[in-house]
Design a protein around this motif. Structure first.
Motif, PDB file in Angstrom:
ATOM      1  N   UNK A  96       8.402   3.533  -4.995  1.00  0.00           N
ATOM      2  CA  UNK A  96       8.262   2.658  -3.833  1.00  0.00           C
ATOM      3  C   UNK A  96       8.129   1.217  -4.309  1.00  0.00           C
ATOM      4  N   UNK A  97       9.072   0.367  -3.954  1.00  0.00           N
ATOM      5  CA  UNK A  97       9.062  -1.034  -4.380  1.00  0.00           C
ATOM      6  C   UNK A  97       8.418  -1.956  -3.362  1.00  0.00           C
ATOM      7  N   UNK A  98       8.196  -1.460  -2.161  1.00  0.00           N
ATOM      8  CA  UNK A  98       7.640  -2.273  -1.083  1.00  0.00           C
ATOM      9  C   UNK A  98       6.390  -1.593  -0.547  1.00  0.00           C
ATOM     10  N   UNK A  99       5.250  -2.233  -0.713  1.00  0.00           N
ATOM     11  CA  UNK A  99       3.980  -1.676  -0.240  1.00  0.00           C
ATOM     12  C   UNK A  99       3.381  -2.611   0.798  1.00  0.00           C
ATOM     13  N   UNK A 100       3.011  -2.056   1.950  1.00  0.00           N
ATOM     14  CA  UNK A 100       2.456  -2.857   3.027  1.00  0.00           C
ATOM     15  C   UNK A 100       1.060  -2.363   3.384  1.00  0.00           C
TER      16      UNK A 100
END
Length: 288
Positions: A96-100
């Motif tokens: 996962x390259x995008x963590x919110x």
């Protein structure tokens, strides 16, 4: 502390929500032009070929963003994505390259990765917005196994007494660690395995068996079937003939012979903990 080689991720604060929708990879799929606009995010590597246990650096690039402003431009432009993933074809897990989070966003735009087996690997970059794939790219990397043992060349061995872990970013569920040593004129190398999901502060049942199976399977994939196994007396005698280093062990399970190295799977019993009770020991083969 183990020396893990990795790159820094960039982060940017932002309010957002996530979706865990992820469709099957299909780089040949037809995407109607009127349904979405593909975003120009591309996947690049610092090298086209590498050796096993040599780091390959992956980066994400957008040709519409100035290189000097990527650290802020990429998070801003791609903050509205629901998800962004990277994965190696055939691996069970993706990265996962995008963590919110609440009021925050972290975008990993560069990362290091190690491959354990030779071959040509295809890796994918995929991003989704409103359940539609809007980022799609892939790249190939060729991995060789040219060293004498893993990433070790016996005539120029380095990292003596440094236990080094080689991350696979969670794509395999485990990672290998290499420890090179020298005793007198004898150099040797050891390989151990650590599992991502195991808490090593606890006593894990059957951990030793997991180590043994993982190491045995890996050596077999890399070097083929063992030259010696099964007969304990024969294994013990062959170990005495082939290996010079004085290493503590209770059992020799398998021995592989290559033109450059002699390799053995060893077991040392530990009454308190099974962790790292199995390992691979390798030394230079006698040159004829």
């Amino acid at each position: 502390m183990f020396n893990y080689l990795s790159l820094l991720a960039f982060s940017f604060l932002l309010m957002a929500s996530c979706s865990d929708k992820y469709n099957d990879l299909d780089t040949d799929e037809e995407i109607p032009k009127e349904s979405l606009t593909m975003m120009p995010l591309r996947l690049e590597t610092d090298v086209k070929t590498a050796n096993i246990f040599n780091m390959v650096v992956f980066t994400m690039k957008d040709s519409t963003i100035d290189e000097l402003k990527e650290w802020i431009g990429l998070p801003v432009k791609y903050s509205e994505l629901d998800s962004l993933f990277w994965e190696v074809e055939g691996s069970p897990s993706r990265v996962n390259l995008l963590a919110k989070g609440t009021g925050s966003l972290s975008l990993k735009s560069a990362w290091g990765h190690y491959f354990y087996l030779p071959g040509t690997y295809k890796t994918y970059l995929s991003g989704y917005k409103d359940n539609k794939r809007v980022v799609r790219d892939s790249t190939y990397i060729k991995i060789n196994a040219n060293a004498d043992f893993l990433n070790v060349d016996w005539n120029r061995i380095d990292n003596i007494n440094q236990n080094t872990g080689y991350t696979t970013n969670g794509t395999l569920g485990y990672q290998f660690r290499i420890l090179n040593r020298k005793s007198g004129n004898t150099v040797y190398s050891g390989l151990t395995v650590a599992f991502d999901s195991i808490d090593y502060r606890q006593n894990i049942i059957n951990l030793g068996k997991k180590e043994r199976d993982a190491l045995s399977a890996y050596m077999t994939k890399l070097y083929g079937n063992a030259n010696f196994e099964g007969d304990k007396e024969l294994l013990s005698e062959q170990f005495k003939q082939l290996f010079k280093a004085d290493v503590a062990k209770d059992e020799v399970l398998k021995i592989w012979k290559t033109p450059k190295s002699n390799i053995a799977l060893l077991h040392l019993k530990n009454d308190e903990d099974e962790a790292f009770s199995y390992w691979v020991h390798a030394e230079p083969a006698a040159q004829k």
